[in-house]
Design an enzyme around this catalytic site. Structure first.
Site, PDB file in Angstrom:
ATOM      1  N   MET A   1      -8.327   7.572   9.597  1.00 17.50           N
ATOM      2  CA  MET A   1      -8.919   8.120   8.361  1.00 17.50           C
ATOM      3  C   MET A   1     -10.012   9.137   8.673  1.00 17.50           C
ATOM      4  SD  MET A   1      -9.178   4.574   6.171  1.00 17.50           S
ATOM      5  CE  MET A   1      -9.776   3.564   7.517  1.00 17.50           C
TER       6      MET A   1
ATOM      7  N   ASP B   1       0.833  -1.201   0.000  1.00 16.08           N
ATOM      8  CA  ASP B   1       0.000   0.000   0.000  1.00 16.08           C
ATOM      9  C   ASP B   1       0.866   1.248   0.000  1.00 16.08           C
ATOM     10  OD1 ASP B   1      -2.301  -1.449   0.203  1.00 16.08           O
ATOM     11  OD2 ASP B   1      -2.383  -1.356   2.386  1.00 16.08           O
TER      12      ASP B   1
ATOM     13  N   LYS C   1      -2.553   4.490  -3.774  1.00 17.80           N
ATOM     14  CA  LYS C   1      -2.516   5.759  -4.512  1.00 17.80           C
ATOM     15  C   LYS C   1      -1.136   6.377  -4.381  1.00 17.80           C
ATOM     16  CE  LYS C   1      -7.220   7.046  -3.787  1.00 17.80           C
ATOM     17  NZ  LYS C   1      -7.877   7.336  -2.564  1.00 17.80           N
TER      18      LYS C   1
HETATM   19  N1  SAH Z   1      -3.877  -0.824   9.146  1.00 12.34           N
HETATM   20  C1  SAH Z   1      -3.446   0.495   9.536  1.00 12.34           C
HETATM   21  C2  SAH Z   1      -4.521   1.533   9.326  1.00 12.34           C
HETATM   22  C3  SAH Z   1      -4.916   1.707   7.864  1.00 12.34           C
HETATM   23  S1  SAH Z   1      -6.111   2.954   7.646  1.00 12.34           S
HETATM   24  C4  SAH Z   1      -2.978   0.456  11.005  1.00 12.34           C
HETATM   25  O1  SAH Z   1      -3.211  -0.532  11.687  1.00 12.34           O
HETATM   26  O2  SAH Z   1      -2.360   1.438  11.452  1.00 12.34           O
HETATM   27  C5  SAH Z   1      -5.113   4.329   7.236  1.00 12.34           C
HETATM   28  C6  SAH Z   1      -5.123   5.332   8.357  1.00 12.34           C
HETATM   29  O3  SAH Z   1      -4.255   4.899   9.392  1.00 12.34           O
HETATM   30  C7  SAH Z   1      -4.641   6.715   8.005  1.00 12.34           C
HETATM   31  O4  SAH Z   1      -5.658   7.475   7.392  1.00 12.34           O
HETATM   32  C8  SAH Z   1      -4.281   7.251   9.354  1.00 12.34           C
HETATM   33  O5  SAH Z   1      -5.433   7.617  10.073  1.00 12.34           O
HETATM   34  C9  SAH Z   1      -3.699   6.013  10.028  1.00 12.34           C
HETATM   35  N2  SAH Z   1      -2.238   5.918   9.927  1.00 12.34           N
HETATM   36  C10 SAH Z   1      -1.533   4.912   9.428  1.00 12.34           C
HETATM   37  N3  SAH Z   1      -0.205   5.135   9.558  1.00 12.34           N
HETATM   38  C11 SAH Z   1      -0.084   6.323  10.158  1.00 12.34           C
HETATM   39  C12 SAH Z   1       1.019   7.113  10.604  1.00 12.34           C
HETATM   40  N4  SAH Z   1       2.286   6.721  10.432  1.00 12.34           N
HETATM   41  N5  SAH Z   1       0.751   8.277  11.207  1.00 12.34           N
HETATM   42  C13 SAH Z   1      -0.503   8.694  11.423  1.00 12.34           C
HETATM   43  N6  SAH Z   1      -1.573   8.001  11.025  1.00 12.34           N
HETATM   44  C14 SAH Z   1      -1.378   6.832  10.416  1.00 12.34           C
END
Ligand code: SAH
Length: 264
Positions: free
Chosen positions: A187, A50, A72
């Site tokens: 998100m 991703d 994206k």
């Molecule tokens: N599976 C991922 C989440 C995917 S959804 C997890 O467990 O973390 C994607 C969202 O995750 C983003 O829109 C944001 O809200 C959050 N996110 C993921 N990585 C991030 C990071 N390094 N810093 C801040 N938010 C993050």
């Protein structure tokens, strides 16, 4: 052999040809990869990743591994979820060792379930490698513990939008507003003003602290602190941007005492 290498080898599982591993890469800092995630990258024929997976982590794949982005990036539209799931099945059927690499944890708002379902349906051998989720590990890097015994006995993880892109209406907002001490939102930037309003109108204290943690665990990590009542202004003024984790609750106030990452 150094002891540490020995320890890694002892825990290394074999990624077989024709198998798929759904691997969580953690929030960004490569040091937060698990040993299984590292072993996956070392053995993969192809890494399907991703947009949220950092370049530094992708660089840890073995030299022969093909790297395929399905997120994206550079203005190109992202592949549809059903296409990605099917792609994993097709690659496995070609006999490849497939690593599906996702940000954070594959089963936390990561659509990992859709992929596991299709793999299971097609009898493709697969394994799930959990990762550190942004809503826990990312907040820790901002000095915000998701629980602190003196402050909260529960925490709720939620997404700021449903599959159609709207504020999720399957959530019982009135109940959540008054019963969940700490809310951690993924998100959520776009809908945060509406969500904050909803929570306040359902009885949540507008002076409760809120933090937006952007690029958590990376060198570019940036934290913006505000209050629930001021979320609308902060978002309108574009002081926050994606990808961010949003946390609402008294634990945010601990940041001033135990924050340990400089310049964030
Ligand atoms: N599976 C991922 C989440 C995917 S959804 C997890 O467990 O973390 C994607 C969202 O995750 C983003 O829109 C944001 O809200 C959050 N996110 C993921 N990585 C991030 C990071 N390094 N810093 C801040 N938010 C993050």
């Amino acid at each position: 052999m150094p002891l540490s290498q020995n320890a890694i080898d002892q825990h290394t599982l074999k990624l077989e040809k024709g198998a798929v591993w759904l691997v969580g890469a953690g929030p960004g800092d490569p040091g937060l990869l698990t040993l299984h995630a590292l072993a996956a990258l070392q053995q993969a024929d192809i890494v399907v990743h991703d947009a949220l997976v950092s370049a530094e982590i992708l660089a840890m794949a073995n030299d022969g591994a093909e790297i395929e982005s399905v997120g994206k990036r550079g203005g190109k539209p992202s592949a549809k979820q059903a296409e990605i799931s099917q792609r994993l099945v097709d690659l496995a059927r070609l006999g490849k060792r497939v690593v599906r690499l996702k940000g954070g944890d594959p089963f936390v708002f990561g659509r990992g379930t859709e992929e596991a379902l299709l793999l299971a349906e097609n009898n493709i051998p697969y394994r799930v490698v959990p990762g550190i989720t942004a809503g826990i590990g990312g907040l820790a890097y901002a000095g915000i513990p998701v629980t602190h015994g003196a402050m909260n006995q529960n925490v709720t993880f939620l997404t700021g939008h449903d599959p159609a892109g709207d504020v999720p209406d399957s959530i019982n907002w009135p109940a959540l507003a008054i019963s969940s001490d700490v809310l951690v939102l993924y998100m959520a930037i776009r809908h945060m003003p509406a969500i904050a309003e909803k929570l306040i109108s359902c009885g949540r204290n507008p002076s409760q602290p809120v933090a937006f943690v952007r690029n958590a665990t990376l060198a570019s990590q940036h934290v913006v602190e505000t209050t629930l009542g001021e979320v609308g202004e902060v978002v309108a003024a574009k002081r926050v941007a994606s990808p961010s984790i949003v946390v609402i609750g008294d634990v945010v106030s601990l940041r001033g005492l135990i924050g340990w990452v400089e310049n964030s």
